[in-house]
Design an enzyme around this catalytic site. Structure first.
Site, PDB file in Angstrom:
ATOM      1  CE  LYS A  81      -4.523   0.684   2.049  1.00 22.72           C
ATOM      2  NZ  LYS A  81      -5.291   0.650   3.299  1.00 22.72           N
TER       3      LYS A  81
HETATM    4  O1  G3P Z   1      -8.921   1.329   3.980  1.00 22.01           O
HETATM    5  C1  G3P Z   1      -9.011   2.663   4.331  1.00 22.01           C
HETATM    6  C2  G3P Z   1      -9.709   2.827   5.608  1.00 22.01           C
HETATM    7  O2  G3P Z   1      -9.054   2.122   6.610  1.00 22.01           O
HETATM    8  C3  G3P Z   1      -9.960   4.225   6.041  1.00 22.01           C
HETATM    9  O3  G3P Z   1     -11.152   4.199   6.689  1.00 22.01           O
HETATM   10  O4  G3P Z   1     -12.819   4.841   8.311  1.00 22.01           O
HETATM   11  O5  G3P Z   1     -10.433   5.535   8.636  1.00 22.01           O
HETATM   12  O6  G3P Z   1     -11.831   6.602   6.865  1.00 22.01           O
HETATM   13  P1  G3P Z   1     -11.586   5.376   7.677  1.00 22.01           P
END
Ligand code: G3P
Length: 212
Positions: A81
């Site tokens: 990533k």
């Molecule tokens: O895969 C990306 C994710 O982990 C981000 O999610 O909920 O932190 O915006 P969030």
């Protein structure tokens, strides 16, 4: 659409492994797991036989590529990533040339998605929820990227990320995203419908009566 789990919690990954095609992690999720990065990523690889995203943290392309070579040597299913910045796109090109699979992350616009595809990213992750949080439309972005990738036949797979609710999953599936990476709490919600619960209760009650 394939389902990935967005977590480094191996308990949750084991719980849903039978419906998972992959797992995504990020430094925040690794921190929340409270475990060693290499150890937890290797354990995830032993649970799910599919792409497992593990993120680099260097700030320059050479450093990212160095990390990518090291991390990808841990297991054949690891996907690197890489953040969507100029150095990240350089690192993505280096990885692509070296046959290392990548997932360009923190994508918030169509030009960023286009750059990721041109750099040869295996996967690209638009963050829907975080766009919605700032008053923009995450699902609309996914629709636009699907259109642009389709126009040119880019093989880069779209991972709808930062998913916040069942509607995001439905809309991304309708838009044609290849993958939704779903946090465990939401995965639990996807199973539920009140009419299913009511229906089961009725069947069970009637079964008890039928046995008498
Ligand atoms: O895969 C990306 C994710 O982990 C981000 O999610 O909920 O932190 O915006 P969030």
């Amino acid at each position: 659409m394939k389902l990935f789990l967005d977590t480094a919690d191996v308990g949750e990954i084991k719980r849903y492994a039978h419906v998972l095609s992959g797992v995504t992690t990020n430094p925040t999720l690794i921190m929340k797991s409270g475990r060693d990065f290499k150890e937890v990523v290797n354990e995830i690889c032993s649970i799910v036989d599919g792409p497992i995203s593990a993120e680099v943290t260097a700030e320059d392309a050479v450093g990212m590529f160095r990390e990518a070579k090291e991390i990808s040597s841990w297991h054949k299913n690891i996907v690197i990533k890489i953040p969507m910045v100029e150095e990240g796109i350089k690192a993505t090109c280096l990885c692509s040339d070296a046959g290392i699979k990548t997932n360009v992350t923190l994508v918030f616009s169509v030009p960023q998605a286009l750059l990721a595809a041109v750099a040869g990213a295996t996967f690209m992750s638009p963050f829907l929820g975080r766009l919605d949080d700032v008053g923009q439309d995450g699902v609309y972005l996914v629709k636009e990227i699907v259109k642009v990738y389709g126009n040119y036949g880019f093989p880069t797979e779209i991972i709808a990320a930062s998913i916040r609710g069942p509607t995001h999953v439905i809309e991304c599936a309708k838009a044609g995203a290849h993958i939704a990476t779903i946090p465990p709490k939401l995965m639990a919600q996807l199973y539920n419908h009140p009419l299913t619960d009511i229906g089961i209760k009725q069947f069970m009650d009637d079964w008890e009566r039928a046995k008498k």
